[in-house]
Structure formats: C-alpha cells, structure tokens
Write a protein that holds these residues in place. Structure first.
Motif, short mmCIF file in Angstrom:
data_model
loop_
_atom_site.label_atom_id
_atom_site.label_comp_id
_atom_site.label_asym_id
_atom_site.label_seq_id
_atom_site.Cartn_x
_atom_site.Cartn_y
_atom_site.Cartn_z
N GLY A 101 15.87 -4.61 -9.96
CA GLY A 101 15.57 -3.72 -8.84
C GLY A 101 14.33 -2.88 -9.12
N PHE A 102 14.19 -2.43 -10.36
CA PHE A 102 13.02 -1.64 -10.73
C PHE A 102 11.73 -2.44 -10.55
CE2 PHE A 102 15.72 0.94 -13.97
CZ PHE A 102 16.18 1.74 -12.94
N ILE A 103 11.73 -3.68 -11.00
CA ILE A 103 10.53 -4.52 -10.91
C ILE A 103 10.16 -4.75 -9.44
CG2 ILE A 103 9.60 -6.81 -11.37
CD1 ILE A 103 11.41 -6.86 -13.90
N ALA A 104 11.14 -5.03 -8.60
CA ALA A 104 10.87 -5.28 -7.18
C ALA A 104 10.21 -4.08 -6.51
CB ALA A 104 12.18 -5.64 -6.46
N ILE A 105 10.72 -2.88 -6.79
CA ILE A 105 10.15 -1.67 -6.19
C ILE A 105 8.73 -1.43 -6.68
CG2 ILE A 105 10.38 0.83 -6.03
CD1 ILE A 105 13.43 0.43 -6.22
N GLN A 106 8.50 -1.63 -7.98
CA GLN A 106 7.18 -1.36 -8.54
C GLN A 106 6.12 -2.32 -8.00
OE1 GLN A 106 8.00 -1.22 -12.81
NE2 GLN A 106 7.76 0.99 -12.74
N CYS A 107 6.51 -3.54 -7.65
CA CYS A 107 5.54 -4.50 -7.11
C CYS A 107 4.99 -4.08 -5.75
CB CYS A 107 6.19 -5.88 -6.99
SG CYS A 107 6.42 -6.72 -8.59
N LEU A 108 5.68 -3.18 -5.06
CA LEU A 108 5.24 -2.74 -3.73
C LEU A 108 4.18 -1.64 -3.80
CD1 LEU A 108 8.71 -2.58 -1.93
CD2 LEU A 108 7.01 -4.41 -1.78
N GLY A 109 4.01 -1.01 -4.96
CA GLY A 109 3.12 0.14 -5.07
C GLY A 109 1.69 -0.14 -4.67
N CYS A 110 1.15 -1.30 -5.07
CA CYS A 110 -0.25 -1.60 -4.77
C CYS A 110 -0.49 -1.74 -3.27
CB CYS A 110 -0.69 -2.85 -5.51
SG CYS A 110 0.20 -4.36 -5.05
N THR B 166 -3.81 15.57 6.05
CA THR B 166 -3.49 15.73 4.63
C THR B 166 -2.02 15.43 4.34
OG1 THR B 166 -3.17 18.11 4.98
CG2 THR B 166 -5.33 17.40 4.22
N LEU B 167 -1.12 15.72 5.27
CA LEU B 167 0.29 15.43 5.04
C LEU B 167 0.51 13.93 4.85
CD1 LEU B 167 3.26 16.19 4.85
CD2 LEU B 167 3.37 16.12 7.37
N PHE B 168 -0.11 13.12 5.69
CA PHE B 168 0.05 11.67 5.57
C PHE B 168 -0.47 11.18 4.23
CE2 PHE B 168 -1.29 7.25 6.16
CZ PHE B 168 -0.13 6.69 6.68
N GLN B 169 -1.59 11.72 3.78
CA GLN B 169 -2.16 11.31 2.49
C GLN B 169 -1.22 11.66 1.34
OE1 GLN B 169 -4.79 9.50 3.28
NE2 GLN B 169 -4.55 10.36 5.35
N ILE B 170 -0.60 12.84 1.43
CA ILE B 170 0.35 13.26 0.40
C ILE B 170 1.58 12.35 0.43
CG2 ILE B 170 1.92 15.11 -0.34
CD1 ILE B 170 -1.00 15.54 -1.10
N LEU B 171 2.01 11.94 1.62
CA LEU B 171 3.14 11.03 1.72
C LEU B 171 2.81 9.67 1.09
CD1 LEU B 171 4.42 11.77 5.35
CD2 LEU B 171 5.41 12.55 3.19
N VAL B 172 1.58 9.19 1.31
CA VAL B 172 1.17 7.91 0.72
C VAL B 172 1.15 8.00 -0.80
CG1 VAL B 172 -0.75 6.29 0.46
CG2 VAL B 172 -0.14 7.14 2.73
N VAL B 173 0.48 9.04 -1.33
CA VAL B 173 0.42 9.16 -2.79
C VAL B 173 1.81 9.43 -3.36
CG1 VAL B 173 -0.03 11.65 -3.06
CG2 VAL B 173 -1.06 10.03 -4.64
N GLY B 174 2.66 10.09 -2.58
CA GLY B 174 4.03 10.31 -3.01
C GLY B 174 4.83 9.03 -3.10
N ILE B 175 4.68 8.15 -2.09
CA ILE B 175 5.38 6.86 -2.11
C ILE B 175 4.90 6.02 -3.29
CG2 ILE B 175 5.66 4.68 -0.88
CD1 ILE B 175 5.57 6.32 1.74
N CYS B 176 3.59 6.06 -3.56
CA CYS B 176 3.06 5.33 -4.72
C CYS B 176 3.59 5.93 -6.01
CB CYS B 176 1.53 5.37 -4.71
SG CYS B 176 0.78 4.44 -3.36
N ALA B 177 3.67 7.25 -6.06
CA ALA B 177 4.21 7.91 -7.25
C ALA B 177 5.68 7.54 -7.46
CB ALA B 177 4.06 9.43 -7.13
N PHE B 178 6.41 7.36 -6.36
CA PHE B 178 7.81 6.93 -6.46
C PHE B 178 7.91 5.51 -7.00
CE2 PHE B 178 10.73 4.15 -4.04
CZ PHE B 178 11.91 4.46 -4.69
N SER B 179 7.10 4.61 -6.45
CA SER B 179 7.26 3.19 -6.77
C SER B 179 6.68 2.83 -8.14
CB SER B 179 6.59 2.33 -5.70
OG SER B 179 5.20 2.58 -5.63
N ALA B 180 5.74 3.61 -8.65
CA ALA B 180 5.13 3.26 -9.94
C ALA B 180 5.62 4.20 -11.05
CB ALA B 180 3.61 3.25 -9.81
N PRO B 181 5.03 5.39 -11.25
CA PRO B 181 5.52 6.24 -12.34
C PRO B 181 6.92 6.78 -12.11
CG PRO B 181 3.85 7.39 -11.06
CD PRO B 181 3.85 5.98 -10.59
N GLY B 182 7.34 6.90 -10.84
CA GLY B 182 8.69 7.38 -10.57
C GLY B 182 9.75 6.44 -11.12
#
Length: 478
Positions: free
Chosen positions: A206-215, A41-57
């Motif tokens: 910079g914002f656009i570049a980071i958001q493109c990595l979310g998917c 579960t920790l790894f899954q939370i880290l994945v969803v956290g990274i996605c949350a950083f790169s997209a809505p973050g």
C-alpha cells in the motif's frame, strides 16, 4: 515607468535580490475578485501538502513503525544515514535545479526516489535482501533533497504574510496524514502481534502504491509567476540566474545572522529524528509500534496547528509578543520532555522491558513520553519554518533559505541515524538530545527577535508599496 510602485532592495534586506510582489499588467492595484482558485495560494499549499503526504509522509509512516518496520534497527538506521548523506548534498543544490526547470518539475522529480525506498524495505522484509535497501536509500536521498528544498520554499514563500503559520500547519497536516494512514493500515494488519518483530510485508504494498502517485500530483502546482495571492498580486521568481550569481547569493545567506542563529535549532531538529523510531523498535511490540505511528501523526498535527495558530492569530496585539510567547511555550515543553526521556531511558537500560498495551501500567509511562516527544518536536517543526517564511517574501529567495537550513537539518539527521546504527545506548542519545536542545535555546531566542525585525521591515515595505499604488490610481475611482 516612474509611477510604478516599487519595493526597493534596501527596504527588504541588503542580502535579498530584487523582489517579488508586482501589480497586474495594467499597473493598477489588482482586483481580488479575479483570483482563480487553482492559481491561489491555498490550492498551491494543498498540492504541496498532497505531495508531502504521498512521498515523505508515507516515508515517515514507515519509519514511525520503528525503523521502517524492520525487526533489527541497525540495517535501516544505516540506510537512513546513507539516505540523508545524499539528501544533504542535493538539498544544497536544489536552488540550481529549480532555477533550471522550475518549481513544478522540481517538486515532481523530487518524489521519484521514495517508492524505491519502500520497495527496498519490502524486498528485505519478504526475502531478506539487503542491497536493495541501500539502493533505495541512495535513490530516495538524491530525489528527496530536491523535494525538501522546493516544498519548503513553496510552503513558506507562496502564502500571504498573515496566513503563513496556518498554511505551514496545513502542509504539515498532510505530511502527518501519511502517518495516520500508514499507522492505521499497519495497526489493522498487525493488531494481534504481541511480541517484538518485523511488520508484515503486505504493509509495504500500500505504501508503494501511494508513493508512486506523488510525481503526478506535483504537476498540478503552478510556478510562482502564475500564482495569485488573495489581494490579486502575483509573485515573481526570476529564472535563468547564472550559477555564479546563485552561488554568490547562497554564500551571502549562509553567512547572514538569521541563518547562523537558526542553525543550532535546525541541527537539533534533524538530530532528534533518529531517536523515536529506534525507541519504538527497541522496547515496543509490533502492534504497539503501529499504534505509536498512528498516534504520533494525530499528536504531531495538533502540535503544528497549535504553534501555527499561536503565531498567526491576534491573541495579543504585537507580533513580537506572539512570537516570544510561542517560543517560551516550546522551550518549556521540550525541556521537560527530554528531561523525562533521559530519566525513563536510564531505567529502561537496566530493565529492558517489552512494552505492549495489554500491560497498561508499564505501557503508559513509556508511551506517554513518546507522545510528548512528538508534541514538542511538532511545535518546533512549525515554528522553525514560520521563522524561515518571515525572512523574505520571495519564493526565489525562500528556496535558498529553505535549502540551506534543510541541508543543515538533513546533515543532523544523517549523523543522528549514523550514531544509532553503531548502535548507541538510547540513554546516551536522549542525553545528547537534551544537551543540543539547551545549546540551541539562546540562539533560538535571538533568531526569533531577528525574524520579528525582518517581518516588520517587510511589512513596512508592503505598506509603502500599497500607499504608492493608491497614489497611482485614477482619482475618480477612489
């Protein structure tokens, strides 16, 4: 088989479909040593956290600069209202998409609209184009609704019960880290801009570049049936549910006491999100807005960890005492903050200040109330998702809770941004925020009581399941 441990439907909730935590393939109690990190579960939370950083973050980082870093708040407030209108619809239908393609692909698809939103702000900032801002807002709204529904279900439904407050805090920490990075970038680029205006267009690249990595990050997620909790048990989230069945379950939940009691608090939380960015853009210089974006992330992270720790750690024996104690702290902090905000706004509507950190006396008062708003709302954010996480153990049920309540939240955000786009006097907005908070208070208390009752009910079911599992074991292994 008659000896299989089962948690019955009635033991959880009459509205909750067949559930969730099952033994391993040998029907023996699972062995914790077999848990692989990337399935935990920790790894899954880290994945969803990274996605949350790169997209809505990163999206929050842009809006944390004050309505997307724009000079005029009206355009971006209108675009955000449009974004949340579409997002409200897709958030409600997120369970259907997840049922069709799974949690992992829904999370990945949900990130795709965010770079288009940032691109719209970039084009507007550099060339003055407005239509792309609205196009990006619509694209982001459609995908973000799916993202919000599924990320909430993962963060609240995957973790073990005793870790949920802290894992929710971990999720929000990653999201807030978007504001840390965004604020730091913008502060570095705009630290010498001492007047009101728009943020430099280089900030958006910079914002656009980071958001493109979310998917791509989202594809690292495991679907629920492959995840193992720390006791080795797996999580079951049935696929292929008929759309009529899904609709019936959603309708049942929508009328449930837990949802109805939490609705005012989610509406309040959504409504208030339009206020901070407009406040920064109206009264603060560009570099002060960048500082506000950076510091809001730091304070928000501290707030979510404070709330998550208070509900998880055994500083008092009874879970109900921890929940009610945390609720009281949040109630007092939010009440004091919005009373202070109304007082400040009543003054500012006459003086119309331009606040910069170079003038510490005037800057400190205005910036201080903004920091307390971030602190109080950050604690509310963790608390409401902790409440959701304890209504069910099943991700398939959690995505229904998450989609319904986040849909209500986004409807509040949509109307909040729409009101600010009119535009509306900020003293009126702050007063409405205060009124909504006091309206939500009694419902929130009773929601807290209901959540604790459900948590105790789920605990009882898990204990009975564990005892049944012990009885099925080979006596020579005991």
């Amino acid at each position: 088989m008659s000896g299989d441990p089962v948690v019955s439907k009635d033991e959880l909730d009459e509205a909750v479909p067949s559930s969730i935590t099952v033994a391993n393939a040998d029907n023996n109690p699972p062995n914790p040593t077999r848990v692989e990190f990337y399935r935990g579960t920790l790894f899954q939370i880290l994945v969803v956290g990274i996605c949350a950083f790169s997209a809505p973050g990163i999206w929050s980082a842009m809006n944390g600069l004050g309505v997307g870093g724009s000079q005029s708040p009206n355009l971006v407030n209108a675009a955000n209202a449009l974004l949340y209108a579409f997002m409200t619809v897709t958030c409600f239908v997120s369970p259907w998409l997840t049922n069709a393609v799974g949690f992992r692909w829904t999370l990945s698809l949900g990130t795709l609209g965010y770079p288009l939103y940032a691109a719209g702000l970039y084009v507007n900032n550099r060339f003055g184009t407005t239509w792309f801002v609205y196009f990006g807002a619509v694209a982001c709204g459609i995908s973000a609704g799916f993202f919000w529904g599924v990320e909430g279900a993962i963060a609240t439904g995957y973790p073990e019960a005793h870790k949920r407050g802290r894992y929710i805090a971990t999720w929000f920490t990653f999201r807030n880290f978007g504001n840390v990075i965004g604020g730091a970038i913008s502060l570095g680029l705009n630290h010498s801009t001492k007047e009101r205006g728009q943020v430099g267009y280089q900030t958006y690249l910079g914002f656009i570049a980071i958001q493109c990595l979310g998917c791509l990050f989202a594809l690292l997620l495991s679907n629920p049936e492959k995840v193992q909790r720390d006791d080795g048990t797996r999580i079951e989230a049935p696929r292929g549910i008929a759309w009529r069945t899904e609709l019936r379950e959603m309708w049942t939940l929508l009328r449930s006491k837990s949802i109805l009691l939490l609705t005012p608090l989610f509406w309040y939380f959504g409504w208030t999100q339009a206020y901070p960015g407009t406040y920064l853009a109206t009264y603060f210089t560009v570099r002060s807005r960048a500082l506000g974006s950076f510091m809001a992330a730091i304070v928000g992270t501290c707030a979510t960890w404070l709330a998550g720790t208070l509900v998880d750690l055994h500083w008092t024996k009874k879970r109900q005492d921890r929940a009610v104690g945390t609720y009281i702290l949040i109630a007092l902090l939010n009440s004091a903050t919005w009373i202070w905000a109304v007082f400040i706004q009543n003054e500012y509507r006459h003086t119309l200040p331009v606040l910069d950190w170079g003038d510490q006396a005037a800057f400190g008062r205005g910036f201080g109330v903004y920091m307390f708003e971030r602190l109080s709302v950050g604690m509310v954010e963790n608390y409401i998702y902790w409440c959701i996480s304890n209504l069910s153990d099943s991700p398939s049920q959690q995505i229904r809770y998450s989609s319904l309540l986040r849909g209500i939240e986004t409807a509040g955000v949509c109307i909040g941004f729409g009101v600010q786009a009119v535009p509306t006097e900020l003293v009126a907005t702050a007063s409405i925020n205060l009124g909504l908070w006091f309206f939500a208070l009694p419902f929130s208390y009773y929601a807290t009581v209901q959540v604790v009752k459900k948590f105790n009910q789920l605990d009882k079911g898990r204990d009975e399941d564990s005892q049944a599992g012990q009885h099925t074991r080979d006596p020579t292994q005991v």
